[in-house]
Design an enzyme around this catalytic site. Structure first.
Site, PDB file in Angstrom:
ATOM      1  N   GLU A  46     -11.616  -5.799   0.126  1.00 20.60           N
ATOM      2  CA  GLU A  46     -11.258  -4.911   1.251  1.00 20.60           C
ATOM      3  C   GLU A  46     -12.356  -3.846   1.412  1.00 20.60           C
ATOM      4  OE1 GLU A  46      -8.222  -2.061   0.072  1.00 20.60           O
ATOM      5  OE2 GLU A  46      -7.450  -1.907   2.118  1.00 20.60           O
ATOM      6  N   ASN A 106      -8.031  -1.719   9.615  1.00 22.61           N
ATOM      7  CA  ASN A 106      -8.544  -2.164   8.318  1.00 22.61           C
ATOM      8  C   ASN A 106      -8.509  -3.703   8.386  1.00 22.61           C
ATOM      9  OD1 ASN A 106      -9.037  -2.735   5.630  1.00 22.61           O
ATOM     10  ND2 ASN A 106      -7.678  -1.143   4.853  1.00 22.61           N
ATOM     11  N   LYS A 123      -4.938  -5.350   8.698  1.00 22.65           N
ATOM     12  CA  LYS A 123      -3.949  -4.973   7.669  1.00 22.65           C
ATOM     13  C   LYS A 123      -2.665  -4.404   8.269  1.00 22.65           C
ATOM     14  CE  LYS A 123      -3.833  -2.198   3.365  1.00 22.65           C
ATOM     15  NZ  LYS A 123      -4.717  -1.376   2.504  1.00 22.65           N
ATOM     16  N   GLU A 142      -4.776   6.179   4.405  1.00 19.61           N
ATOM     17  CA  GLU A 142      -4.903   5.007   5.294  1.00 19.61           C
ATOM     18  C   GLU A 142      -4.098   5.170   6.582  1.00 19.61           C
ATOM     19  OE1 GLU A 142      -5.258   0.924   3.944  1.00 19.61           O
ATOM     20  OE2 GLU A 142      -5.016   1.656   1.906  1.00 19.61           O
ATOM     21  N   CYS A 168      -5.062  -5.937   0.455  1.00 25.46           N
ATOM     22  CA  CYS A 168      -4.624  -4.983  -0.574  1.00 25.46           C
ATOM     23  C   CYS A 168      -3.123  -4.791  -0.660  1.00 25.46           C
ATOM     24  CB  CYS A 168      -5.338  -3.649  -0.411  1.00 25.46           C
ATOM     25  SG  CYS A 168      -5.131  -2.630  -1.898  1.00 25.46           S
ATOM     26  N   ASN A 193      -8.597  -2.441  -2.876  1.00 19.66           N
ATOM     27  CA  ASN A 193      -9.135  -1.226  -3.522  1.00 19.66           C
ATOM     28  C   ASN A 193      -7.916  -0.526  -4.092  1.00 19.66           C
ATOM     29  OD1 ASN A 193     -12.154  -0.170  -2.292  1.00 19.66           O
ATOM     30  ND2 ASN A 193     -11.060  -1.706  -1.079  1.00 19.66           N
TER      31      ASN A 193
HETATM   32  N1  CDT Z   1      -6.013  -0.115  -0.444  1.00 23.28           N
HETATM   33  C1  CDT Z   1      -4.713  -0.187  -0.766  1.00 23.28           C
HETATM   34  O1  CDT Z   1      -3.891  -0.685   0.002  1.00 23.28           O
HETATM   35  N2  CDT Z   1      -4.356   0.341  -1.951  1.00 23.28           N
HETATM   36  C2  CDT Z   1      -2.991   0.415  -2.375  1.00 23.28           C
HETATM   37  C3  CDT Z   1      -2.785   1.622  -3.196  1.00 23.28           C
HETATM   38  C4  CDT Z   1      -1.367   1.944  -3.300  1.00 23.28           C
HETATM   39  S1  CDT Z   1      -1.084   3.584  -3.715  1.00 23.28           S
HETATM   40  C5  CDT Z   1      -1.071   4.425  -2.229  1.00 23.28           C
HETATM   41  C6  CDT Z   1      -2.533  -0.808  -3.147  1.00 23.28           C
HETATM   42  O2  CDT Z   1      -1.455  -1.322  -2.855  1.00 23.28           O
HETATM   43  O3  CDT Z   1      -3.203  -1.236  -4.085  1.00 23.28           O
END
Ligand code: CDT
Length: 308
Positions: A46, A106, A123, A142, A168, A193
């Site tokens: 991502e 995204n 996304k 985000e 993600c 990420n």
């Molecule tokens: N990039 C992304 O979606 N990261 C989320 C972090 C969750 S905490 C706000 C994930 O689900 O890994």
């Protein structure tokens, strides 16, 4: 049904100061390594082209837009497509997309082995918040910088395989895999990420986060009888640790390749897509076994309603 060598190009950290050129050079080096190992499709993370900028609170529109691509390929990303075309390697990677109408998503794209973009996903499950949150150890904005995706969960028949994408946080939601599974998906590609710690619960650390990531992807693979490729951007990015844990999961839910580092690292698995057929025609034969007359709540209700 095709057999395909799939690569996952985990990336180490992208610092805020790193240029697109530097980052694309690393992606190209991973692509060369993949070619040497016979990879026919390589999946990157991502927001592969930048740092994970939603950790920064920004009010200046130009500062935010500097992280977004207005064309794909653009001048800085064209070398990825050119080299992939020469190597006859399909690619998938994530980036921040700004549309001609000024909308922000995204996004991930997928190419065929001739370097043509055949699929785009935006996304849908955006985590985090939209305003500065003083209660968090670090920000996850985000919801500030992106709109929820507007393309649903499409699949494409690419190089003989039914492929879909997620990004993600989508990997934690069974709805993601099931929407793809209902279209016969055989390969789900997703980049992520994920901070190594939970900004709202200090007790949840790397071990727990890796477990939840694997649990989600292995369940999604097994319950839909599909390969899942989950690829991290990892390491300490602008002082903030992101976990690794990239894996390739087979349609029985077993991990068949796993990254060991938090750096640029290629993982490879030879995927036999004929293996998807067994689960799809037996325990997860949706047409025979799903009971949709009892599933209305899933689309009619978002949050929990306690009535007892
Ligand atoms: N990039 C992304 O979606 N990261 C989320 C972090 C969750 S905490 C706000 C994930 O689900 O890994």
């Amino acid at each position: 049904m095709a057999e395909f060598v799939v690569g996952g190009a985990q990336m180490g950290p992208n610092q805020k100061a790193d240029s697109r050129k530097m980052i694309v050079a690393r992606m190209l080096a991973l692509m060369e390594e993949a070619a040497g190992r016979g990879v026919e499709l390589v999946v990157y993370p991502e927001l592969a082209l930048t740092t994970f900028f939603p950790r920064w609170y920004m009010e200046n529109e130009a500062e935010v837009d500097a992280f977004f691509e207005t064309e794909m390929p653009g001048p800085e990303t064209a070398p990825l497509f050119e080299r992939a075309r020469e190597l006859r390697m399909a690619i998938s990677f994530g980036y921040a997309e700004k549309t001609p109408e000024g909308r922000h998503f995204n996004t991930s794209i997928l190419t065929d082995r001739a370097g043509n973009i055949v699929g785009k996903y935006r996304k849908i499950h955006l985590p985090g918040h939209s305003e500065y949150d003083t209660e968090r150890a670090f920000q996850h904005l985000e919801k500030r910088y992106f709109e929820p995706g507007d393309l649903g969960f499409p699949v494409w028949r690419n190089e003989g395989v039914i492929m879909g994408m997620a990004i993600c946080n989508d990997r934690r939601w069974p709805e993601t895999y099931r929407c793809l599974g209902l279209q016969g998906v055989e390969l789900v590609m997703l980049g992520y990420n994920t901070p190594s710690v939970n900004s709202q619960m200090s007790a949840e650390g790397l071990k727990e986060r890796l477990f939840h990531s694997e649990l989600s992807m292995q369940a999604g693979a097994y319950q839909n009888s599909t390969y899942v490729v989950g690829i991290a951007k990892a390491g300490v990015e602008d002082g903030h640790p992101l976990m690794g844990g990239s894996i390739i999961v087979d349609p029985d839910g077993f991990v068949v390749a796993r990254a060991e580092s938090e750096e640029d690292e290629l993982i490879v698995a030879s995927c036999d897509f004929a293996k998807c057929a067994f689960g799809k025609s037996t325990i997860f034969d949706f047409a025979r076994h799903r009971r949709i007359e009892h599933y209305q709540r899933i689309t009619e209700q978002a949050g929990v309603i306690v009535e007892v």
